[in-house]
Scaffold this motif. Structure first.
Motif, PDB file in Angstrom:
ATOM      1  N   TYR A   1       0.836  -1.215   0.000  1.00 44.32           N
ATOM      2  CA  TYR A   1       0.000   0.000   0.000  1.00 44.32           C
ATOM      3  C   TYR A   1       0.867   1.260   0.000  1.00 44.32           C
ATOM      4  O   TYR A   1       0.575   2.229  -0.707  1.00 44.32           O
ATOM      5  CB  TYR A   1      -0.930   0.010   1.223  1.00 44.32           C
ATOM      6  CG  TYR A   1      -2.268  -0.661   0.988  1.00 44.32           C
ATOM      7  CD1 TYR A   1      -2.348  -1.982   0.606  1.00 44.32           C
ATOM      8  CD2 TYR A   1      -3.455   0.044   1.153  1.00 44.32           C
ATOM      9  CE1 TYR A   1      -3.567  -2.598   0.394  1.00 44.32           C
ATOM     10  CE2 TYR A   1      -4.684  -0.567   0.944  1.00 44.32           C
ATOM     11  CZ  TYR A   1      -4.730  -1.884   0.569  1.00 44.32           C
ATOM     12  OH  TYR A   1      -5.952  -2.485   0.365  1.00 44.32           O
TER      13      TYR A   1
ATOM     14  N   ASN B   1       2.774   1.864  -3.315  1.00 42.33           N
ATOM     15  CA  ASN B   1       1.863   2.333  -4.358  1.00 42.33           C
ATOM     16  C   ASN B   1       1.550   3.829  -4.212  1.00 42.33           C
ATOM     17  O   ASN B   1       1.294   4.523  -5.196  1.00 42.33           O
ATOM     18  CB  ASN B   1       0.554   1.538  -4.313  1.00 42.33           C
ATOM     19  CG  ASN B   1      -0.386   1.886  -5.468  1.00 42.33           C
ATOM     20  OD1 ASN B   1      -0.108   1.562  -6.612  1.00 42.33           O
ATOM     21  ND2 ASN B   1      -1.478   2.574  -5.163  1.00 42.33           N
TER      22      ASN B   1
ATOM     23  N   GLU C   1      -6.657  -1.708  -5.021  1.00 41.16           N
ATOM     24  CA  GLU C   1      -6.462  -2.411  -3.749  1.00 41.16           C
ATOM     25  C   GLU C   1      -6.351  -3.922  -3.981  1.00 41.16           C
ATOM     26  O   GLU C   1      -5.489  -4.584  -3.396  1.00 41.16           O
ATOM     27  CB  GLU C   1      -7.596  -2.070  -2.777  1.00 41.16           C
ATOM     28  CG  GLU C   1      -7.542  -0.599  -2.362  1.00 41.16           C
ATOM     29  CD  GLU C   1      -8.451  -0.233  -1.217  1.00 41.16           C
ATOM     30  OE1 GLU C   1      -8.167   0.771  -0.556  1.00 41.16           O
ATOM     31  OE2 GLU C   1      -9.458  -0.941  -0.983  1.00 41.16           O
TER      32      GLU C   1
ATOM     33  N   ALA D   1     -12.086  -1.921   9.845  1.00 42.18           N
ATOM     34  CA  ALA D   1     -11.567  -1.682   8.490  1.00 42.18           C
ATOM     35  C   ALA D   1     -10.388  -2.580   8.186  1.00 42.18           C
ATOM     36  O   ALA D   1      -9.718  -3.088   9.086  1.00 42.18           O
ATOM     37  CB  ALA D   1     -11.146  -0.224   8.344  1.00 42.18           C
TER      38      ALA D   1
ATOM     39  N   THR E   1      -5.259   0.308   5.578  1.00 40.81           N
ATOM     40  CA  THR E   1      -5.626   1.668   5.182  1.00 40.81           C
ATOM     41  C   THR E   1      -4.378   2.513   5.031  1.00 40.81           C
ATOM     42  O   THR E   1      -3.463   2.432   5.851  1.00 40.81           O
ATOM     43  CB  THR E   1      -6.477   2.334   6.281  1.00 40.81           C
ATOM     44  OG1 THR E   1      -7.411   1.393   6.789  1.00 40.81           O
ATOM     45  CG2 THR E   1      -7.217   3.531   5.729  1.00 40.81           C
ATOM     46  N   LEU E   2      -4.375   3.329   4.007  1.00 44.72           N
ATOM     47  CA  LEU E   2      -3.310   4.303   3.855  1.00 44.72           C
ATOM     48  C   LEU E   2      -3.541   5.416   4.865  1.00 44.72           C
ATOM     49  O   LEU E   2      -4.630   5.997   4.926  1.00 44.72           O
ATOM     50  CB  LEU E   2      -3.375   4.858   2.430  1.00 44.72           C
ATOM     51  CG  LEU E   2      -2.077   5.222   1.757  1.00 44.72           C
ATOM     52  CD1 LEU E   2      -1.086   4.077   1.790  1.00 44.72           C
ATOM     53  CD2 LEU E   2      -2.373   5.645   0.333  1.00 44.72           C
ATOM     54  N   ARG E   3      -2.539   5.707   5.703  1.00 42.47           N
ATOM     55  CA  ARG E   3      -2.739   6.723   6.734  1.00 42.47           C
ATOM     56  C   ARG E   3      -2.636   8.129   6.165  1.00 42.47           C
ATOM     57  O   ARG E   3      -3.345   9.027   6.564  1.00 42.47           O
ATOM     58  CB  ARG E   3      -1.676   6.582   7.827  1.00 42.47           C
ATOM     59  CG  ARG E   3      -2.027   5.539   8.850  1.00 42.47           C
ATOM     60  CD  ARG E   3      -1.577   6.012  10.232  1.00 42.47           C
ATOM     61  NE  ARG E   3      -1.593   4.921  11.199  1.00 42.47           N
ATOM     62  CZ  ARG E   3      -2.672   4.543  11.868  1.00 42.47           C
ATOM     63  NH1 ARG E   3      -3.829   5.145  11.666  1.00 42.47           N
ATOM     64  NH2 ARG E   3      -2.606   3.556  12.738  1.00 42.47           N
ATOM     65  N   SER E   4      -1.727   8.312   5.241  1.00 42.75           N
ATOM     66  CA  SER E   4      -1.508   9.651   4.706  1.00 42.75           C
ATOM     67  C   SER E   4      -2.537   9.950   3.627  1.00 42.75           C
ATOM     68  O   SER E   4      -2.827   9.106   2.796  1.00 42.75           O
ATOM     69  CB  SER E   4      -0.110   9.742   4.120  1.00 42.75           C
ATOM     70  OG  SER E   4       0.169   8.582   3.359  1.00 42.75           O
ATOM     71  N   ALA E   5      -3.088  11.142   3.653  1.00 39.92           N
ATOM     72  CA  ALA E   5      -4.038  11.538   2.609  1.00 39.92           C
ATOM     73  C   ALA E   5      -3.269  11.806   1.321  1.00 39.92           C
ATOM     74  O   ALA E   5      -2.059  12.013   1.334  1.00 39.92           O
ATOM     75  CB  ALA E   5      -4.795  12.778   3.043  1.00 39.92           C
ATOM     76  N   GLU E   6      -4.022  11.792   0.217  1.00 41.36           N
ATOM     77  CA  GLU E   6      -3.362  12.048  -1.068  1.00 41.36           C
ATOM     78  C   GLU E   6      -2.917  13.500  -1.153  1.00 41.36           C
ATOM     79  O   GLU E   6      -3.613  14.381  -0.686  1.00 41.36           O
ATOM     80  CB  GLU E   6      -4.327  11.764  -2.226  1.00 41.36           C
ATOM     81  CG  GLU E   6      -3.607  11.621  -3.547  1.00 41.36           C
ATOM     82  CD  GLU E   6      -4.512  11.963  -4.716  1.00 41.36           C
ATOM     83  OE1 GLU E   6      -4.250  11.447  -5.800  1.00 41.36           O
ATOM     84  OE2 GLU E   6      -5.447  12.752  -4.545  1.00 41.36           O
TER      85      GLU E   6
ATOM     86  N   ASP F   1     -13.601  -3.853  -5.886  1.00 40.46           N
ATOM     87  CA  ASP F   1     -12.202  -3.511  -5.734  1.00 40.46           C
ATOM     88  C   ASP F   1     -12.184  -2.129  -5.081  1.00 40.46           C
ATOM     89  O   ASP F   1     -13.251  -1.653  -4.646  1.00 40.46           O
ATOM     90  CB  ASP F   1     -11.514  -3.513  -7.113  1.00 40.46           C
ATOM     91  CG  ASP F   1      -9.999  -3.634  -7.011  1.00 40.46           C
ATOM     92  OD1 ASP F   1      -9.446  -3.423  -5.911  1.00 40.46           O
ATOM     93  OD2 ASP F   1      -9.356  -3.928  -8.041  1.00 40.46           O
ATOM     94  N   GLY F   2     -11.018  -1.486  -4.979  1.00 36.21           N
ATOM     95  CA  GLY F   2     -10.992  -0.165  -4.372  1.00 36.21           C
ATOM     96  C   GLY F   2      -9.808   0.649  -4.851  1.00 36.21           C
ATOM     97  O   GLY F   2      -8.811   0.093  -5.303  1.00 36.21           O
TER      98      GLY F   2
ATOM     99  N   PRO G   1      -6.766   2.706  -3.685  1.00 36.19           N
ATOM    100  CA  PRO G   1      -6.019   2.749  -2.419  1.00 36.19           C
ATOM    101  C   PRO G   1      -5.633   4.180  -2.049  1.00 36.19           C
ATOM    102  O   PRO G   1      -4.542   4.636  -2.380  1.00 36.19           O
ATOM    103  CB  PRO G   1      -4.789   1.880  -2.698  1.00 36.19           C
ATOM    104  CG  PRO G   1      -4.622   1.888  -4.181  1.00 36.19           C
ATOM    105  CD  PRO G   1      -5.947   2.235  -4.804  1.00 36.19           C
TER     106      PRO G   1
ATOM    107  N   SER H   1      -7.002   7.737   0.848  1.00 33.73           N
ATOM    108  CA  SER H   1      -7.976   8.195   1.841  1.00 33.73           C
ATOM    109  C   SER H   1      -7.995   9.715   1.901  1.00 33.73           C
ATOM    110  O   SER H   1      -7.602  10.310   2.891  1.00 33.73           O
ATOM    111  CB  SER H   1      -7.696   7.579   3.218  1.00 33.73           C
ATOM    112  OG  SER H   1      -6.324   7.399   3.452  1.00 33.73           O
ATOM    113  N   PRO H   2      -8.452  10.354   0.825  1.00 31.59           N
ATOM    114  CA  PRO H   2      -8.460  11.815   0.775  1.00 31.59           C
ATOM    115  C   PRO H   2      -9.545  12.431   1.659  1.00 31.59           C
ATOM    116  O   PRO H   2     -10.523  11.780   2.017  1.00 31.59           O
ATOM    117  CB  PRO H   2      -8.750  12.105  -0.699  1.00 31.59           C
ATOM    118  CG  PRO H   2      -9.496  10.920  -1.194  1.00 31.59           C
ATOM    119  CD  PRO H   2      -8.932   9.751  -0.431  1.00 31.59           C
TER     120      PRO H   2
ATOM    121  N   ALA I   1     -12.851   4.288   6.108  1.00 33.33           N
ATOM    122  CA  ALA I   1     -12.085   3.106   5.715  1.00 33.33           C
ATOM    123  C   ALA I   1     -12.882   1.814   5.859  1.00 33.33           C
ATOM    124  O   ALA I   1     -12.679   0.859   5.106  1.00 33.33           O
ATOM    125  CB  ALA I   1     -10.809   3.020   6.546  1.00 33.33           C
ATOM    126  N   ALA I   2     -13.807   1.776   6.816  1.00 27.85           N
ATOM    127  CA  ALA I   2     -14.556   0.546   7.083  1.00 27.85           C
ATOM    128  C   ALA I   2     -15.938   0.597   6.455  1.00 27.85           C
ATOM    129  O   ALA I   2     -16.473   1.666   6.175  1.00 27.85           O
ATOM    130  CB  ALA I   2     -14.691   0.332   8.587  1.00 27.85           C
TER     131      ALA I   2
END
Lengths: 279, 279
Positions: free
Chosen positions: A103, A106, A115, A271, A274-279, B159-160, B162, B164-165, B270-271
């Motif tokens: 993750y 990517n 994902e 969940a 999860t990617l912790r950092s936002a885009e 699918d998703g 990847p 988390s904006p 996320a969930a």
């Protein structure tokens, strides 16, 4: 694109499983059921001459992580992971490292994967390394995952137990996953298939725990210390089971503390990775 | 078993979709992509002479909820839901009510369903009611769901993206989902299929937004107010799109506030749907 990204991957305790080898590592895997945990692994990746991996500050080699870095053509990166979970004790830490790396890579490289793509890469890496069969797909989903079919996202369907109980666990030590998975798994697999069939008829946390307890005994995997702890918990009116594969006992609610143990306490993680950092 | 349970279901904005009717409501649905939101619906169920449903304190009739109660043979229960999301504005509130009711009923009654079972029941209820085609499966998953196939869990793969904006949105009013879904959906579906194919080649939030913007125009669904807002955001250097189906504009990061709007702000959830109460 940034130069750094962090992913969180929940820990995963398998309660019971059946092993399904396949020449294609994408199709190989396990069926079974488990718990994803709010205790997990933070995996940070940044661009720096490498590759190298550190877990809780210490250098460590994890074949599945190397395979993910190679599959994603990651180049020079350093992976820094932090976790409260013990390694080799049945919490899916190697799967979490592989999935979190996929993750995070990517997010910093122009790899353009979905994902499912990333989960498939981490699943194959873990199967090839022989360190796990079903943790990665469960950790990508979250909740109380039921693995209906073996294999990565292109092959294996998942379901879940609709609940979110409190989780307690105590770890006494390690069990070698590689050693058990590379041995004769026929009895284990027969016991795992029975447990899965019974769970689907009654998909509740308490039934999952009872079936996991039965599985450890039928598959002849119960360690002495976990067996003693289960007896203590049942004597106190609760129920508990063994984490596959580790010298670890787990239970729901306050069953371990009520039996006089001093467990680590966490919750089911709703969940997946999860990617912790936002885009 | 308790007498009361609460489930949280994230809101869901569809960015683009194609419609796939089928005589079997389990197989009917949509393909497409969207965003699940930390703004969602809390659905509480308790045993009391009923059935009745209240949303934010007001009595309301939602066919999909009635169908879920009937499918699970719920008996006398009252459903009390709270949400900051507007109804009929493209946030999947009716799907959330159906799915949350299914999860909460399963927790108080001895219905012994898995998560996929419950998602399937809510999906069928929503399709039969004509109020949605893909919200329920997306809301059960969380994240930025890509619906690869139409249908409930037994049919449709997900699918998703990847990432988390941060999410911003502004709602101007309602659009009737029933009216659009019951009309000629051929042009819409062709545009949705193109967008899905293009997203899979580059599964990132910014590409999703651009493809959603293109879809609204190609499918001739763009409202005047959303069209104006998108122009404002693009003039300010950002990007935005329209929620399907509502008179709602959404964007990532701070694109709407930077263009002078006063948006609601939330994050990607996320969930998927989660039972709030522990076992």
């Amino acid at each position: 694109m940034t130069d750094e990204a962090t992913a969180f991957v929940p820990g995963h305790i398998t309660g019971f499983f059946s092993a399904h080898p396949d020449d294609d590592p994408s199709a190989a895997g396990s069926r079974g059921a488990g718990i994803t945990l709010s205790h997990g692994v933070d995996v940070r990746v940044h661009r720096e001459s490498g590759p190298s991996l550190r877990l809780n500050g210490d250098p460590i080699d994890v074949d599945a992580v190397d395979a993910v870095l190679e599959a994603l053509d990651a180049g020079d990166v350093v992976v820094t992971a932090e976790t409260p979970l013990p390694l080799g004790a049945g919490f899916g830490v190697s799967g979490a490292l592989a999935l979190g790396t996929a993750y995070a890579i990517n997010a910093i490289a122009d790899t353009r994967r979905t994902e499912n793509d990333l989960v498939g890469i981490a699943h194959r890496a873990e199967v090839d390394a022989g360190t796990g069969l079903g943790d990665v797909v469960a950790q990508a989903r979250g909740g109380l995952p039921i693995r209906l079919d073996p294999g990565g996202p292109a092959h294996g369907r998942l379901d879940g137990i609709p609940a979110s109980p409190r989780v307690e666990y105590v770890t006494f030590g390690s069990v070698s996953t590689e050693q058990i998975l590379s041995g004769d798994t026929r009895a284990l697999t027969a016991a795992g298939e029975r447990a899965l069939s019974d769970l689907r008829a009654e998909p509740t946390p308490s039934r999952f725990l009872a079936l996991s307890r039965r599985f450890a005994r039928e598959a002849d995997l119960l360690t002495e210390r976990v067996g003693d702890a289960i007896t203590d918990v049942r004597d106190a009116g609760g129920d508990a089971a063994m984490a596959m594969l580790g010298d670890t006992v787990f239970a729901f609610g306050d069953s371990l503390s009520a039996a006089g143990y001093d467990p680590a306490v966490c919750s089911v993680h709703a969940a997946g990775a999860t990617l912790r950092s936002a885009e």
